[in-house]
Design an enzyme around this catalytic site. Structure first.
Site, short mmCIF file in Angstrom:
data_model
loop_
_atom_site.label_atom_id
_atom_site.label_comp_id
_atom_site.label_asym_id
_atom_site.label_seq_id
_atom_site.Cartn_x
_atom_site.Cartn_y
_atom_site.Cartn_z
N ASN A 294 6.84 4.81 15.45
CA ASN A 294 6.55 3.37 15.55
C ASN A 294 6.93 2.57 14.30
OD1 ASN A 294 4.36 4.66 14.26
ND2 ASN A 294 3.03 2.93 14.71
N GLU B 154 -3.39 11.54 10.56
CA GLU B 154 -3.54 10.11 10.89
C GLU B 154 -3.18 9.96 12.36
OE1 GLU B 154 -4.75 8.04 8.80
OE2 GLU B 154 -4.66 9.34 7.06
N CYS C 297 -0.54 1.63 15.20
CA CYS C 297 -1.83 2.31 15.39
C CYS C 297 -3.00 1.37 15.10
CB CYS C 297 -1.89 3.55 14.51
SG CYS C 297 -1.58 3.16 12.78
N GLU D 48 -5.04 8.54 3.35
CA GLU D 48 -3.80 8.33 2.59
C GLU D 48 -4.01 7.15 1.65
OE1 GLU D 48 -1.04 8.02 6.02
OE2 GLU D 48 -0.26 9.95 5.33
P1 NAD Z 1 3.58 12.37 18.50
O1 NAD Z 1 2.30 13.04 18.19
O2 NAD Z 1 4.20 12.60 19.82
O3 NAD Z 1 4.70 12.77 17.44
C1 NAD Z 1 4.54 12.55 16.06
C2 NAD Z 1 5.40 13.53 15.30
O4 NAD Z 1 4.90 14.85 15.52
C3 NAD Z 1 6.87 13.56 15.75
O5 NAD Z 1 7.69 13.75 14.62
C4 NAD Z 1 6.91 14.77 16.66
O6 NAD Z 1 8.18 15.35 16.75
C5 NAD Z 1 5.94 15.70 15.96
N1 NAD Z 1 5.35 16.75 16.80
C6 NAD Z 1 5.12 16.73 18.14
N2 NAD Z 1 4.57 17.90 18.53
C7 NAD Z 1 4.42 18.66 17.43
C8 NAD Z 1 3.91 19.97 17.18
N3 NAD Z 1 3.43 20.74 18.17
N4 NAD Z 1 3.90 20.43 15.92
C9 NAD Z 1 4.37 19.67 14.90
N5 NAD Z 1 4.90 18.44 15.06
C10 NAD Z 1 4.91 17.93 16.32
O7 NAD Z 1 3.33 10.83 18.23
P2 NAD Z 1 4.34 9.62 18.49
O8 NAD Z 1 4.41 9.39 19.97
O9 NAD Z 1 5.58 9.84 17.71
O10 NAD Z 1 3.57 8.41 17.79
C11 NAD Z 1 2.61 7.64 18.41
C12 NAD Z 1 1.22 8.06 18.00
O11 NAD Z 1 1.11 7.99 16.58
C13 NAD Z 1 0.15 7.12 18.51
O12 NAD Z 1 -0.92 7.88 18.99
C14 NAD Z 1 -0.28 6.33 17.29
O13 NAD Z 1 -1.59 5.83 17.32
C15 NAD Z 1 -0.11 7.36 16.23
N6 NAD Z 1 0.00 6.71 14.92
C16 NAD Z 1 -1.06 6.80 14.06
C17 NAD Z 1 -1.01 6.18 12.82
C18 NAD Z 1 -2.15 6.27 11.85
O14 NAD Z 1 -1.94 5.96 10.68
N7 NAD Z 1 -3.32 6.67 12.24
C19 NAD Z 1 0.13 5.46 12.46
C20 NAD Z 1 1.19 5.38 13.37
C21 NAD Z 1 1.11 6.02 14.60
#
Ligand code: NAD
Length: 481
Positions: free
Chosen positions: A149, A247, A281, A460
């Site tokens: 995002n 996060e 997020c 963080e």
């Molecule tokens: P996601 O969990 O699908 O993927 C995030 C990252 O993790 C990607 O690089 C992905 O390739 C990797 N990943 C996926 N499966 C994995 C595994 N089994 N082992 C290791 N890595 C793995 O999330 P997304 O769809 O990319 O992002 C959206 C989500 O991120 C939303 O839920 C949003 O709320 C959250 N988000 C949170 C914050 C925060 O600071 N709390 C900030 C931004 C986004």
């Protein structure tokens, strides 16, 4: 754009020579390819990082700082190219990438590059007998995994403190938005960043990401992404006693009291609902409004939301760009169907926006406002992470708090009131990691950033990040005979 891995200071293909398609959300077309990296690529990256570690970790903070500042300056110099790439890869308005994403990536590097110049360590005096001093040592090789995002913004938010603290890094950006991480690796080569200190490997989460988490020589994992992924990472890391910073998702409440500065609250609520297509997020996806101003707020809010201009990310007048992928667009649409089945009123939006060529196959959705739903229904409980917001009335402070705290998430919340005592009282009782009073997304990089409950573990930002990426070691010195 053919993206390559950056390992040991060199751009390289994945060992299996396989690539994945990279889509442009604005047009729905494939415009490039990214490495489909696997365990063998992560092994190479970890080996390179281990070789670089002795020199990087023993460098003076001043020298490490210079290397990081070089990256910050390189981002500044290439801001326009990076912003264009970010907007094309993610679908976000170009203006947003130019004014928020890329400047923040630049600042992440300069912030941590200068923070380490002012670090102090603790000393505990035991009088004439002894004293203690505490060293903070880097962990070794650490893994950084980020979402789509805010691609370069969140990628650098992890990498910068990890490197500043003296660790070597194996990082994986989201496979959905790999472009700016690739451009960063080119900048590393351009500025002569030491080989092996930062390694960027592209690929799918369950392949490349999982391999980073499972690797016995990655000492910590800093992860931002979905709650389910975070849970899986926590389970894998726990078995190896690996440090994790997680996060995760949110379902943030935006609480509007009857004595708020009405105009500012409405205007900011529009922004906090739909900035970056609602894919932040920290977006306030549930707006709770005091019943005495519910109708007035709803009318003013919907009127402003209807005026938001959905369009191609690179058009100057666009306020809402494309969603990040077809799969994500479909997920958000399914949630709108769920809301209808649950009895919600779609006050505006809820439909795909059809643009002219070359954008006719892009992923555009009109900003959607829904009301008439109970706080406990799926629409008000699950993270949608798109341009969808719900409105709910509340009777009093207690009810507002019960609704706000009544989800499994606990990332952030916003309060709108002119009553100072109420603002602080409610802020203290919200079960979240971040509260904004009469503002939204005002960020000071020194403050703790993170969530509670299913929104994550750890913080963080500032010294919190530097503490995560180091381990304290106490040394006790005996003084008298
Ligand atoms: P996601 O969990 O699908 O993927 C995030 C990252 O993790 C990607 O690089 C992905 O390739 C990797 N990943 C996926 N499966 C994995 C595994 N089994 N082992 C290791 N890595 C793995 O999330 P997304 O769809 O990319 O992002 C959206 C989500 O991120 C939303 O839920 C949003 O709320 C959250 N988000 C949170 C914050 C925060 O600071 N709390 C900030 C931004 C986004």
């Amino acid at each position: 754009m053919r993206i390559l891995n950056y390992i040991d200071g060199k751009l390289q293909e994945p060992v299996n020579k396989k690539f994945l398609d990279n889509y442009q959300p604005a047009t729905g077309e494939v415009y490039g390819e990214i490495p489909d990296s696997r365990k063998e690529d992560i092994d190479l990256a970890v080996e390179a990082a281990k070789r670089a570690y002795p020199i990087w970790s023993s460098m003076s903070p001043g020298d490490r700082s210079k290397h990081l500042m070089n990256l910050s300056h390189a981002i500044e110099k290439n801001l326009e190219e990076l912003a264009q790439a970010e907007s094309k890869d993610n679908g976000k308005p170009l203006k947003l990438a130019q004014t928020v994403d890329i400047p923040r990536a630049r600042d992440n590097f300069s912030f941590f590059a200068t923070a380490i110049l002012h670090e102090e360590n603790a000393m505990h005096d035991m009088g004439k007998h002894a004293f203690n001093y505490t060293l903070r040592k880097p962990l070794g090789v650490v893994g950084c995994i980020s979402p789509w995002n805010l691609p370069l913004y969140l990628f650098s938010w992890k990498i910068a403190p990890a490197l500043a603290a003296g660790n070597c890094v194996v990082a994986k950006p989201s496979e959905v938005t790999p472009a700016t991480a690739f451009l960063l690796s080119k900048l590393c080569i351009e500025v002569g960043f030491p080989a092996g200190v930062l390694n960027i490997v592209h690929g799918l989460g369950h392949h490349a990401g999982q391999a980073i988490v499972e690797h016995p020589d990655t000492k910590a994992i800093s992860f931002t992404g979905g709650t389910e992924t975070g849970k899986k990472i926590a389970e894998t890391a726990a078995g190896q006693f690996k440090k994790t910073s997680l996060e995760l998702g949110g379902k943030n409440a935006n609480i509007i009291f009857e004595d708020c500065d009405f105009e500012t609250a409405v205007k900011t609520a529009v922004k906090s609902s739909f900035a970056n297509q609602g894919q932040i997020c920290l977006c306030g996806s549930r707006i709770l409004i005091h019943e005495s101003i519910y109708e007035k707020f709803r009318e003013a809010f919907v009127e402003q939301v209807k005026k938001l201009r959905v369009g191609p990310p690179d058009a100057a007048e666009t306020q809402v760009g494309a969603l990040v992928s077809l799969a994500h667009l479909q997920k958000v649409q399914q949630y709108i169907e769920v809301a209808k089945r649950e009895g919600g009123n779609i006050l505006c939006g809820g439909t795909e926006v059809q643009l002219n060529q070359p954008y006719a196959r892009g992923y555009y959705l009109s900003p959607t406002v829904i009301d008439g739903l109970a706080p406990s229904c799926a629409t008000n409980q699950e993270e949608i992470f798109g341009p969808v917001v719900t409105l709910m009335p509340f009777k009093n402070e207690e009810e507002a708090l019960a609704i706000a705290n009544g989800t499994k998430y606990g990332l952030s919340a916003t309060i709108w009131t002119q009553n100072l005592q109420r603002a602080h009282r409610v802020a203290a009782l919200l079960e979240v990691g971040i509260v904004w009073i009469n503002c939204w997304l005002v960020r000071d990089l020194r403050t703790p950033f993170g969530g509670s409950k299913a929104s994550g573990m750890g913080r963080e930002g500032g010294r919190y990040a530097l503490e995560f990426f180091t381990e304290p070691k106490n040394i006790c010195v005996w003084l008298n005979q």
